[in-house]
Design an enzyme around this catalytic site. Structure first.
Site, PDB file in Angstrom:
ATOM      1  CG  ASP A 287      57.229 -11.786 -50.662  1.00 47.90           C
ATOM      2  OD1 ASP A 287      58.400 -12.187 -50.780  1.00 47.90           O
ATOM      3  OD2 ASP A 287      56.947 -10.572 -50.601  1.00 47.90           O
TER       4      ASP A 287
HETATM    5  C1  BGC Z   1      60.066  -9.270 -50.853  1.00 41.86           C
HETATM    6  C2  BGC Z   1      59.825  -9.438 -52.335  1.00 41.86           C
HETATM    7  C3  BGC Z   1      61.032 -10.075 -52.988  1.00 41.86           C
HETATM    8  C4  BGC Z   1      61.342 -11.377 -52.291  1.00 41.86           C
HETATM    9  C5  BGC Z   1      62.520 -12.112 -52.908  1.00 41.86           C
HETATM   10  C6  BGC Z   1      60.595 -10.540 -50.214  1.00 41.86           C
HETATM   11  O1  BGC Z   1      60.991 -10.343 -48.899  1.00 41.86           O
HETATM   12  O2  BGC Z   1      58.872  -8.869 -50.234  1.00 41.86           O
HETATM   13  O3  BGC Z   1      59.538  -8.186 -52.913  1.00 41.86           O
HETATM   14  O4  BGC Z   1      60.813 -10.240 -54.347  1.00 41.86           O
HETATM   15  O5  BGC Z   1      61.636 -11.110 -50.942  1.00 41.86           O
HETATM   16  O6  BGC Z   1      63.716 -11.502 -52.643  1.00 41.86           O
END
Ligand code: BGC
Length: 726
Positions: A287
């Site tokens: 993430d």
């Molecule tokens: C979130 C994810 C997301 C990713 C990309 C992160 O901050 O936790 O759910 O897919 O960002 O945008």
């Protein structure tokens, strides 16, 4: 239990092709494939979508494998998306091995970063529909609209289980029940991917956030969860297992920590369980910035370099870095110094390339799907409206005050009455979804939809966004001339840490508005919108009717008006337990001890609650035998009758209880559901099969077992008992 189909497997020639490519790759090219950067690292100035120099540096010098996100945190037009992807492809074609870049996006309730796309209810609402077909359709339409935009890889569905209502991402989940989330998430994947993810209207899903992210102890996003391995296996792994069986080829890692181990450092979860037990063959992506955070936040690593080593060795295949090339530089150093073996790099790169191949990215230039009759079509809008309608929960309707007649004189007010963003929530046209100026002009807020349907008797007091202050005196004055008040309360849009709160209580300003309106003596219909169950116990008691709206999406205003006026017969059911008090978070599948002595399950509205304008009776629950052997399935039947005067939909919920076991069992657990539509006085007999898996649980040795003994099945007020023997 698993809906869906397995994705076409790679045949041996494709396998060989990937191996051949990996054999030709330099260390730099391999590590580049494992690197994902945010589009902000390559966007251009002014009108220029992309800065050619930065893009060339990213792809030709750093060999990056993936890019994510939307430029300037704003939805783009179809044309601009196509240009962006075409510019990226034109550079990746110049690379030595012509390895295409995989673009990832959070299209979590439709193509949320493409202007004018079909934006569905959020997952918590999709769960309230209890309608598997709608989840399939959402997947199909989202994939199609992303492919029209030239995009393919979607960071969805969220397979976390929503068992902590304070958590600001509760609404991104399918609610508190494991079975419901597994079925709906798998259905979404089957719609999105079909049985060939390289088909022109299909794409790749990403299961997130593996695993245990959704139950932070203190309710704040990205804070520790303490989940024993038994509970992990019982409540949090099954939905991911279902998603893997449904064929999702990518998994995003938990951004928080479980039992003191950050998700990105957890070898046991990412490798032993995910690969060894669940048989996941695709690739894992970190993430946002989370590998760096092993050093800067968690203090698990003593340097950024050690953080990279820990994450890669734990099983993270791709790093969402996302702003620089530090991961790339450090991983190259780690391989050169022998701290990370080349075999681990080859493993990660092979997984990434196989998924790219499965997605058809190596099959030469692909034109985006033509938009004509494939983007925001009338049919998609109709399905979206159906989803929104089926997702609304009529929680209270004293003396059948609803539906209203079209000439009722209505005052509508409250911070969620006249804004589209409050219907959609986060990940809508921007990350937080809170910029009302980005929303389309042709969609209806609750107020606009009521006004359109009424025969001219709707008065509105309030602003045009959640933050506009409402003049309480003006609202009270306006109420005097009306028959009824529709009071819309709730939350502004948010996601992730930006949505952290300190209490589930409704904001004081909304409580004051509600109190002043109740004091007028006019009947109040309370409508709630927002991602979490904010405490409305006092207001719900005083209100004549309550509609729990959560985040019903772009057609939500229309759907609410349809229900208020009786043009639609409500049938949504709660996918969570709606708490009565902010600190009384007891879930429907609680343990006996939670309902013992002075403890009780006493939510404002229980899981599965939801009224209709007609009435249903369930009767005649039967099972095929009284005594079963371990390994046998149970076939049950039940009659459902529409005893009212309107056509309506009813969801039959089948619960199971293992009466005595070596590990305490929940008082009941949802094992199956079926939604049917019945005409007045029509009766339908439905049959359902429960499998041995449905009777199983995780025992003291952390093994899934069925123990002999007595069980009961509950449907409505009907109960049947049976035994299971060796
Ligand atoms: C979130 C994810 C997301 C990713 C990309 C992160 O901050 O936790 O759910 O897919 O960002 O945008």
């Amino acid at each position: 239990m698993i809906v869906g189909c397995s994705v076409k497997n790679l045949d041996s020639s494709q396998q060989t092709k990937v191996e051949e490519i990996v054999a030709l790759m330099t260390l730099e090219e391999k590590v580049g494939q494992m690197t994902q950067i945010d589009i902000s690292a390559i966007v251009g100035q002014g009108d220029k979508l992309i800065d050619q120099e930065k893009l060339t540096d990213a792809i030709l010098n750093h060999h990056i494998g993936s890019i994510l996100n939307t430029p300037n945190n704003k939805a783009q037009s179809i044309e601009d998306w196509r240009k962006i992807i075409q510019i990226i492809n034109s550079v990746s074609e110049k690379t030595r091995l012509k390895i295409p870049v995989l673009y990832g996006i959070d299209a979590i309730h439709g193509a949320s970063y493409t202007k004018n796309s079909t934006l569905f209810p959020q997952a918590i609402n999709m769960a309230a529909t209890f309608n598997t077909d709608l989840s399939v359709k959402e997947g199909e339409i989202t994939a199609q609209e992303l492919r029209v935009s030239g995009l393919q890889w979607n960071f969805s569905p969220v397979m976390d289980i929503g068992r902590q209502p304070l958590w600001p991402r509760l609404w991104e989940t399918y609610g508190e029940d494991v079975h419901l989330a597994s079925v709906l998430g798998s259905a979404y994947i089957s719609g999105y991917q079909g049985n060939d993810i390289s088909a022109p209207n299909k794409g790749l899903t990403c299961l997130k956030h593996y695993v245990g992210y959704s139950v932070p102890n203190n309710g704040k996003d990205r804070t520790p969860a303490w989940i024993s391995e038994r509970m992990l296996r019982e409540y949090f792994l099954p939905s991911f297992e279902a998603g893997i069986k449904a064929g999702s080829p990518t998994v995003m890692v938990n951004s928080g920590e479980v039992d003191g181990i950050p998700g990105h450092a957890n070898y046991h979860y990412l490798t032993t369980i995910l690969r060894g037990e669940l048989g996941f063959k695709g690739f894992t992506v970190s993430d946002w910035e989370d590998i760096k955070r092993l050093f800067v936040r968690d203090k698990l690593a003593s340097s950024p370099k050690e953080a990279v080593k820990i994450a890669v060795m734990a099983g993270v295949d791709m790093s969402m870095v996302p702003f620089d090339y530090s991961f790339y530089d450090l991983l190259i150093e780690l391989v050169k110094s022998g701290e990370v073996p080349m075999a681990r790099i080859d493993e990660a790169v092979s997984r990434i390339l196989k998924v790219k191949d499965q997605a058809g990215l190596f099959q030469g230039k692909k034109l985006p799907l033509s938009a004509e009759s494939r983007f925001a079509t009338q049919e998609s809008t109709a399905i979206n409206l159906q989803a929104a309608s089926e997702s609304l929960v009529l929680a209270k309707n004293s003396n059948n005050i609803l539906p209203l007649s079209k000439d009722t004189k209505i005052l509508i007010t409250g911070p969620t009455a006249n804004s589209l963003s409050v219907l959609n929530g986060g990940w809508t046209l921007s990350w937080q979804g809170d910029d009302d100026s980005l929303y389309p002009d042709d969609k209806l807020t609750v107020y606009a939809a009521l006004q359109k349907k009424s025969t001219g008797h709707v008065t509105y007091v309030g602003g045009t966004s959640f933050n506009d202050k409402i003049d309480i005196e003006k609202a009270v004055e306006a109420a005097k001339n009306q028959d009824i008040i529709v009071l819309c309360v709730g939350e502004k849009p948010y996601t992730e840490t930006m949505g952290n709160i300190f209490s589930l209580n409704l904001d004081q300003s909304q409580v004051e508005l509600a109190n002043a309106l109740f004091a007028t003596g006019k009947p109040v219909v309370l409508v709630t919108l927002g991602g979490r169950p904010r405490i409305i116990t006092d207001q719900a008691e005083k209100a004549s009717a309550v509609i729990l709206g959560f985040l019903p999406g772009m057609e939500g205003g229309q759907a609410i008006a349809d229900i208020l006026y009786g043009d639609y017969n409500p049938n949504g059911k709660l996918p969570i337990s709606y708490p009565r008090n902010t600190n009384d978070i007891v879930l429907y599948d609680h343990k006996p001890i939670e309902n013992f002595d002075t403890n009780s399950y006493n939510p404002l509205y229980p899981f599965g609650h939801g009224l209709s304008y007609t009435q249903f009776k369930t009767f005649g629950l039967e099972i095929d035998k009284q005594h079963y052997k371990i390994g046998e399935s149970i076939s049950l039947s039940i009659n459902v009758e529409n005893t009212g005067i309107l056509k309506g939909k009813e969801t039959v919920l089948v619960y199971l209880n293992d009466i005595a076991a070596s590990v305490t069992r929940p008082n009941k657990q949802l094992k199956a559901f079926k939604k049917i539509e019945l005409n007045p006085h029509q009766t339908e007999k439905i049959t359902i099969t429960l499998t041995p898996y449905d009777l199983s649980f995780i025992n003291v040795d952390l093994k899934r077992v069925v123990e002999p003994g007595e069980f009961k099945i509950m449907v409505g007020s009907e109960v049947v008992h049976f035994t299971v023997a060796e």
